[in-house]
Structure formats: C-alpha cells, structure tokens
Design a protein around this motif. Sequence first.
Motif, PDB file in Angstrom:
ATOM      1  N   VAL A 197      65.577  45.258 -62.375  1.00 49.00           N
ATOM      2  CA  VAL A 197      65.800  43.815 -62.205  1.00 49.00           C
ATOM      3  C   VAL A 197      64.557  43.017 -62.597  1.00 49.00           C
ATOM      4  CG1 VAL A 197      66.287  42.038 -60.443  1.00 49.00           C
ATOM      5  CG2 VAL A 197      67.499  44.210 -60.378  1.00 49.00           C
ATOM      6  N   ARG A 198      63.425  43.689 -62.651  1.00 49.62           N
ATOM      7  CA  ARG A 198      62.139  43.005 -62.852  1.00 49.62           C
ATOM      8  C   ARG A 198      62.084  42.134 -64.103  1.00 49.62           C
ATOM      9  NH1 ARG A 198      56.195  45.816 -62.521  1.00 49.62           N
ATOM     10  NH2 ARG A 198      55.043  43.871 -62.478  1.00 49.62           N
ATOM     11  N   ASP A 199      62.489  42.643 -65.248  1.00 50.51           N
ATOM     12  CA  ASP A 199      62.411  41.859 -66.490  1.00 50.51           C
ATOM     13  C   ASP A 199      63.303  40.627 -66.421  1.00 50.51           C
ATOM     14  OD1 ASP A 199      60.498  43.443 -67.692  1.00 50.51           O
ATOM     15  OD2 ASP A 199      61.980  44.738 -68.652  1.00 50.51           O
ATOM     16  N   ARG A 200      64.480  40.777 -65.860  1.00 52.10           N
ATOM     17  CA  ARG A 200      65.376  39.622 -65.718  1.00 52.10           C
ATOM     18  C   ARG A 200      64.769  38.608 -64.761  1.00 52.10           C
ATOM     19  NH1 ARG A 200      70.643  42.299 -63.911  1.00 52.10           N
ATOM     20  NH2 ARG A 200      71.322  40.166 -63.617  1.00 52.10           N
ATOM     21  N   ALA A 201      64.123  39.082 -63.715  1.00 47.57           N
ATOM     22  CA  ALA A 201      63.496  38.196 -62.736  1.00 47.57           C
ATOM     23  C   ALA A 201      62.319  37.453 -63.360  1.00 47.57           C
ATOM     24  CB  ALA A 201      63.040  38.991 -61.527  1.00 47.57           C
ATOM     25  N   ARG A 202      61.591  38.101 -64.235  1.00 44.38           N
ATOM     26  CA  ARG A 202      60.461  37.448 -64.914  1.00 44.38           C
ATOM     27  C   ARG A 202      60.947  36.225 -65.696  1.00 44.38           C
ATOM     28  NH1 ARG A 202      58.086  41.728 -67.502  1.00 44.38           N
ATOM     29  NH2 ARG A 202      56.870  42.128 -65.656  1.00 44.38           N
ATOM     30  N   ARG A 203      62.109  36.330 -66.305  1.00 41.86           N
ATOM     31  CA  ARG A 203      62.663  35.193 -67.044  1.00 41.86           C
ATOM     32  C   ARG A 203      63.016  34.038 -66.105  1.00 41.86           C
ATOM     33  NH1 ARG A 203      64.768  39.560 -70.005  1.00 41.86           N
ATOM     34  NH2 ARG A 203      66.776  39.502 -68.960  1.00 41.86           N
ATOM     35  N   VAL A 204      63.408  34.355 -64.878  1.00 43.05           N
ATOM     36  CA  VAL A 204      63.709  33.322 -63.888  1.00 43.05           C
ATOM     37  C   VAL A 204      62.448  32.518 -63.588  1.00 43.05           C
ATOM     38  CG1 VAL A 204      64.387  32.906 -61.483  1.00 43.05           C
ATOM     39  CG2 VAL A 204      65.611  34.611 -62.839  1.00 43.05           C
ATOM     40  N   VAL A 205      61.331  33.211 -63.399  1.00 49.35           N
ATOM     41  CA  VAL A 205      60.065  32.540 -63.102  1.00 49.35           C
ATOM     42  C   VAL A 205      59.638  31.677 -64.286  1.00 49.35           C
ATOM     43  CG1 VAL A 205      57.614  32.911 -62.608  1.00 49.35           C
ATOM     44  CG2 VAL A 205      59.349  34.329 -61.492  1.00 49.35           C
ATOM     45  N   GLU A 206      59.736  32.218 -65.475  1.00 50.79           N
ATOM     46  CA  GLU A 206      59.362  31.459 -66.675  1.00 50.79           C
ATOM     47  C   GLU A 206      60.234  30.211 -66.823  1.00 50.79           C
ATOM     48  OE1 GLU A 206      59.714  34.430 -69.701  1.00 50.79           O
ATOM     49  OE2 GLU A 206      57.833  35.411 -69.105  1.00 50.79           O
ATOM     50  N   SER A 207      61.514  30.337 -66.550  1.00 51.20           N
ATOM     51  CA  SER A 207      62.425  29.201 -66.626  1.00 51.20           C
ATOM     52  C   SER A 207      62.044  28.115 -65.627  1.00 51.20           C
ATOM     53  CB  SER A 207      63.855  29.664 -66.364  1.00 51.20           C
ATOM     54  OG  SER A 207      64.702  28.569 -66.138  1.00 51.20           O
ATOM     55  N   ALA A 208      61.698  28.520 -64.431  1.00 47.59           N
ATOM     56  CA  ALA A 208      61.313  27.551 -63.403  1.00 47.59           C
ATOM     57  C   ALA A 208      60.021  26.842 -63.798  1.00 47.59           C
ATOM     58  CB  ALA A 208      61.157  28.243 -62.055  1.00 47.59           C
ATOM     59  N   GLN A 209      59.070  27.573 -64.334  1.00 46.04           N
ATOM     60  CA  GLN A 209      57.816  26.968 -64.771  1.00 46.04           C
ATOM     61  C   GLN A 209      58.066  25.956 -65.888  1.00 46.04           C
ATOM     62  OE1 GLN A 209      55.411  30.354 -65.777  1.00 46.04           O
ATOM     63  NE2 GLN A 209      54.851  30.748 -63.650  1.00 46.04           N
ATOM     64  N   GLN A 210      58.923  26.312 -66.823  1.00 45.79           N
ATOM     65  CA  GLN A 210      59.236  25.413 -67.927  1.00 45.79           C
ATOM     66  C   GLN A 210      59.980  24.174 -67.448  1.00 45.79           C
ATOM     67  OE1 GLN A 210      61.289  27.956 -70.671  1.00 45.79           O
ATOM     68  NE2 GLN A 210      59.427  28.984 -71.334  1.00 45.79           N
ATOM     69  N   ALA A 211      60.809  24.323 -66.430  1.00 43.72           N
ATOM     70  CA  ALA A 211      61.581  23.195 -65.908  1.00 43.72           C
ATOM     71  C   ALA A 211      60.674  22.118 -65.326  1.00 43.72           C
ATOM     72  CB  ALA A 211      62.578  23.675 -64.857  1.00 43.72           C
ATOM     73  N   LEU A 212      59.502  22.494 -64.846  1.00 43.02           N
ATOM     74  CA  LEU A 212      58.565  21.510 -64.299  1.00 43.02           C
ATOM     75  C   LEU A 212      58.003  20.595 -65.373  1.00 43.02           C
ATOM     76  CD1 LEU A 212      56.425  23.460 -61.691  1.00 43.02           C
ATOM     77  CD2 LEU A 212      58.116  21.705 -61.262  1.00 43.02           C
ATOM     78  N   ARG A 213      57.897  21.121 -66.577  1.00 41.77           N
ATOM     79  CA  ARG A 213      57.334  20.373 -67.704  1.00 41.77           C
ATOM     80  C   ARG A 213      55.906  19.899 -67.435  1.00 41.77           C
ATOM     81  NH1 ARG A 213      62.162  16.971 -67.581  1.00 41.77           N
ATOM     82  NH2 ARG A 213      63.807  18.449 -67.875  1.00 41.77           N
ATOM     83  N   TYR A 214      55.159  20.687 -66.682  1.00 42.01           N
ATOM     84  CA  TYR A 214      53.743  20.418 -66.474  1.00 42.01           C
ATOM     85  C   TYR A 214      52.960  21.084 -67.587  1.00 42.01           C
ATOM     86  CZ  TYR A 214      53.631  18.659 -61.632  1.00 42.01           C
ATOM     87  OH  TYR A 214      53.753  17.915 -60.501  1.00 42.01           O
ATOM     88  N   PRO A 215      51.888  20.465 -68.052  1.00 41.28           N
ATOM     89  CA  PRO A 215      50.987  21.203 -68.943  1.00 41.28           C
ATOM     90  C   PRO A 215      50.438  22.405 -68.174  1.00 41.28           C
ATOM     91  CG  PRO A 215      50.436  18.854 -68.902  1.00 41.28           C
ATOM     92  CD  PRO A 215      51.460  19.091 -67.830  1.00 41.28           C
ATOM     93  N   PRO A 216      50.137  23.497 -68.879  1.00 43.64           N
ATOM     94  CA  PRO A 216      49.678  24.714 -68.186  1.00 43.64           C
ATOM     95  C   PRO A 216      48.514  24.479 -67.221  1.00 43.64           C
ATOM     96  CG  PRO A 216      50.101  25.202 -70.480  1.00 43.64           C
ATOM     97  CD  PRO A 216      50.248  23.712 -70.319  1.00 43.64           C
TER      98      PRO A 216
END
Length: 157
Positions: free
Chosen positions: A114-133
């Motif tokens: 499940v780990r790789d699929r879960a990593r995409r969830v985290v990346e999606s949430a980070q992108q949804a914030l639209r904050y600069p890194p």
Amino acid sequence: MTQPRSPALTDECGVSLRDDLSFALYVAARAWVGHYRPFLAELGLTYPQFLVMQVLWSRGRVTVKDLGEELGLDSGTLSPLLKRLEGAELVDRHRSVSDGRQVQVSSTEAGSAVRDRARRVVESAQQALRYPPDQYDALIPALHALTGRLRAGTPPG
C-alpha cells in the motif's frame, strides 16, 4: 490588513473565533484530514490507521509503546487501530522474544504494498495546498515548535 470580525463568530467576551489560534488549527486539521479521506478510503485506511502505517513504513518493526509515543496516542486508542489493521492483514503484532511484556508491530507484505499508493496521496495533498515548497516546508517545523511549547506548558509567542 486584518479581516473584519464576524458577529456570528464572536463570543460574549468579544473574541472572534476567526482570530483564535486554537480554532484556526482545529479547522485546518479537519480540512486537511478531510482532503485525505477519499484517497485513504480507496486504500481501506482511516487517517489514524494511515499514520500508524507511515511510522511502520519509515521505522520497520516498533513496539506498541514506541508507536503510541510517536503518534501521541494512548494504548486505549492504539489497540483498536492495530486490531483493525491486523484484521485487514496490513500489520502483524507479536510479543517480543527478549521481553514478553512488549508487543512489536510491523507492516506485512500487503501493508508494504500500500506504501507507493499512499505516497501519491501525500503528494496530492501537498500539491492541493499550492504553497511554494519553502512555505510548505516552513509549516512543519512551526507546527512542531507549537506542539512542543504546548506540551511543555509554554504559551506560543
């Protein structure tokens, strides 16, 4: 520019919830977890279960005590979480060979899958914030510092 105080959000002491740190953190946490919810549902995980899995993925086998300390959860909360994860065959629990009082938890092969699929969830949430890194990265230590001060009994400021 300060936002105008909303009479509907102002208590009898004249403090606006809009200006209250605890309320802002509460609303932000609920929104953040709410963003995760549909993605985690596809993985068959609740947010607290996801946090358990993240610890196991990063640390490998841990004791229930260490897991609870890392997540800030007591055994009464953690035990049912682990029981459900074990029932879903995502984790294994076993008594320590060296100390039978300790229960160790580790991810199963299914849990690791499940780990790789879960990593995409985290990346999606980070992108949804639209904050600069740099702004996103600054949030994490600021919130850890706030948590540390609150646990130490020191008000933020």
